[in-house]
Enzyme design. Structure first.
Site, mmCIF file in Angstrom:
data_model
loop_
_atom_site.group_PDB
_atom_site.id
_atom_site.type_symbol
_atom_site.label_atom_id
_atom_site.label_comp_id
_atom_site.label_asym_id
_atom_site.label_seq_id
_atom_site.Cartn_x
_atom_site.Cartn_y
_atom_site.Cartn_z
ATOM 1 N N ASP A 1 -35.065 -64.404 -6.810
ATOM 2 C CA ASP A 1 -34.189 -64.962 -5.775
ATOM 3 C C ASP A 1 -32.718 -64.736 -6.117
ATOM 4 O O ASP A 1 -32.369 -64.459 -7.265
ATOM 5 C CB ASP A 1 -34.446 -66.468 -5.590
ATOM 6 C CG ASP A 1 -34.150 -67.298 -6.832
ATOM 7 O OD1 ASP A 1 -34.521 -66.867 -7.938
ATOM 8 O OD2 ASP A 1 -33.526 -68.379 -6.699
ATOM 9 N N GLU B 1 -35.287 -69.719 -8.935
ATOM 10 C CA GLU B 1 -34.548 -70.077 -10.148
ATOM 11 C C GLU B 1 -33.192 -70.651 -9.798
ATOM 12 O O GLU B 1 -32.712 -71.600 -10.423
ATOM 13 C CB GLU B 1 -34.374 -68.826 -11.033
ATOM 14 C CG GLU B 1 -33.866 -69.119 -12.437
ATOM 15 C CD GLU B 1 -32.350 -69.077 -12.608
ATOM 16 O OE1 GLU B 1 -31.878 -69.392 -13.705
ATOM 17 O OE2 GLU B 1 -31.624 -68.743 -11.643
HETATM 18 ZN ZN LIG Z 1 -29.834 -65.567 -12.786
#
Ligand SMILES: [Zn+2]
Length: 433
Positions: free
Chosen positions: A106, A200
């Site tokens: 992401d 993340e």
């Molecule tokens: Zn990163």
């Protein structure tokens, strides 16, 4: 002996491989969404995971696990050895140490990440770079690191989006390392595990991580910044929620009665020490960072991040929030303020230092690419912080990405080559232990 021609050919191979992979991954919209309750938080992340799962199978992953609940990938590449196994080594490699490499698919929700149109600047002349989509300028005067890459190939966004080198550069570098092993069938490596996580950037990369699928004994995230930088220490991170309750009443009849949570929350925020904010600190200083405030006449909620390298300092910050809460309550009789804090991740240092081989190998792997590693503390965390807490020591390797989460994000192809070679070196060194 390697000739100059071999070295040029080798560099050209790495650059071409990294560039085509990175541009392909960057074109897929994978911005995560902190307000979504879905997992992953945006569907585009699964599109990139689909591409990566197919490519991993082509690159020799015998076993590509896709997690149904998070979308993350855990892929295993069997060890490859020439000749007979060495003493003490199981022929099926079951005794070998599995080494993991991890990156996230992401990109940060802080800046648009859809329709990324990278600019590839070959033979960079050291001057200002125009981001042609927005007209913004990327200047060495503002970002002196650009001057280290005169003559190299730079990749920037067109200024309307971020570039997504955080962390698609890490993804491309890991995949390129695997492609290198495919192209060099004589090169040995031990059992490898490739992990690509989702979300993340919204702090959920390791929530519900299918740890039972992982065999990695040690792991490395490829999610750092400057070429040559490495990190085996990160923040200890807590999230605090402060809830304000007041007394709502018609403002016309409020004298002596109303207790206004909007005012209480505002008072609370202004009582936070400004010298301990993210904008006032660097190096090893921690901070309080208010990130979201929602307030009305009946109640208000303030969210804060607490960051420090030492747990005792975090405890001091939680105590300070409670003291401020008591002061606000005293100033607003009838109102109440509640502070709740929960741990997000811990400084990985305390676990990683018990496994010096993990950092020794990394140090050696970077030196072998021709530069000195520079050890830093991450003013943040990675999925590796949480993986370390789960028992898999996971320091962080540079990806080469610069100015992450912004329109000025850029990366030099030379840094990417060095990161990919570091991964290759690590895979080889660990097979020799
Ligand atoms: Zn990163």
């Amino acid at each position: 002996m390697e000739t100059v021609h071999d070295m040029q050919r080798d560099r050209a191979w790495f650059e071409a491989e990294l560039l085509q992979r990175f541009l392909r991954y960057a074109s897929i919209h994978t911005t995560s969404d902190r307000h979504s309750t879905n997992r992953p938080s945006s569907a585009g992340q699964l599109d990139l995971c689909d591409v990566l799962a197919a490519e991993l199978a082509e690159l020799g992953a015998g076993d590509v696990y896709r997690d149904a609940s998070t979308g993350c990938i855990v892929a295993r590449i069997p060890a490859r050895r020439a000749g007979a196994p060495g003493p003490g080594r199981d022929p099926h490699n079951d005794c070998d140490t599995t080494i993991g490499f991890m990156a996230h698919v992401d990109t940060a929700p802080d800046f648009p990440g859809q329709g990324v149109k990278p600019q590839v600047i070959r033979d960079y002349d050291g001057g200002d770079v125009t981001l042609t989509g927005s007209g913004h300028m990327l200047r060495p005067a503002d970002y002196p690191a650009l001057s280290d890459y005169v003559g190299d190939t730079l990749i920037t966004s067109d200024g309307t989006t971020l570039l997504g080198a955080d962390d698609k550069a890490g993804v491309a570098e890991i995949m390129t390392a695997l492609a290198w092993f495919t192209a060099h069938p004589d090169a040995e490596h031990g059992p490898l595990e490739i992990i690509f996580t989702t979300d993340e950037e919204v702090g959920r990369g390791m929530d519900n991580f299918p740890v039972e699928q992982s065999r990695a004994r040690y792991c490395y995230t490829v999610d750092g910044g400057d070429e040559g930088s490495v990190e085996a220490e990160c923040f200890t991170a807590y999230h605090a929620r402060v809830t304000f309750c007041g007394y709502a009443i018609h403002p016309g009849q409020a004298r002596g009665k109303m207790v206004n949570p909007v005012s209480m929350a505002a008072r609370f925020v202004t009582m936070l020490p400004q010298s301990e904010s993210p904008e006032a600190t660097d190096g090893r200083y921690g901070f309080y960072c208010p990130i979201e405030l929602s307030a009305g006449l009946s109640d208000a909620t303030l969210q804060l991040l607490l960051r420090d390298f030492e747990l005792e300092e975090i405890e001091r910050r939680i105590a300070a929030l409670k003291a401020i809460a008591a002061a606000v309550e005293a100033a607003y009789p009838g109102g109440s303020v509640r502070v709740e804090a929960e741990q997000q991740y811990l400084n990985m240092r305390d676990i990683v230092r018990d496994h010096p081989l993990v950092t020794d190998m990394l140090d050696r792997a970077i030196r072998a690419t021709g530069i000195e590693p520079r050890w830093h503390s991450i003013r943040g965390g990675t999925d590796g912080s949480r993986f370390t807490q789960m028992g898999v020591p996971t320091p962080n390797i540079f990806s080469g990405a610069q100015n992450m989460h912004s329109r000025y994000e850029w990366i030099a192809l030379r840094s990417m080559v060095r990161a990919a070679k570091t991964v290759i070196n690590l895979a080889q060194y660990w097979s020799q232990t």
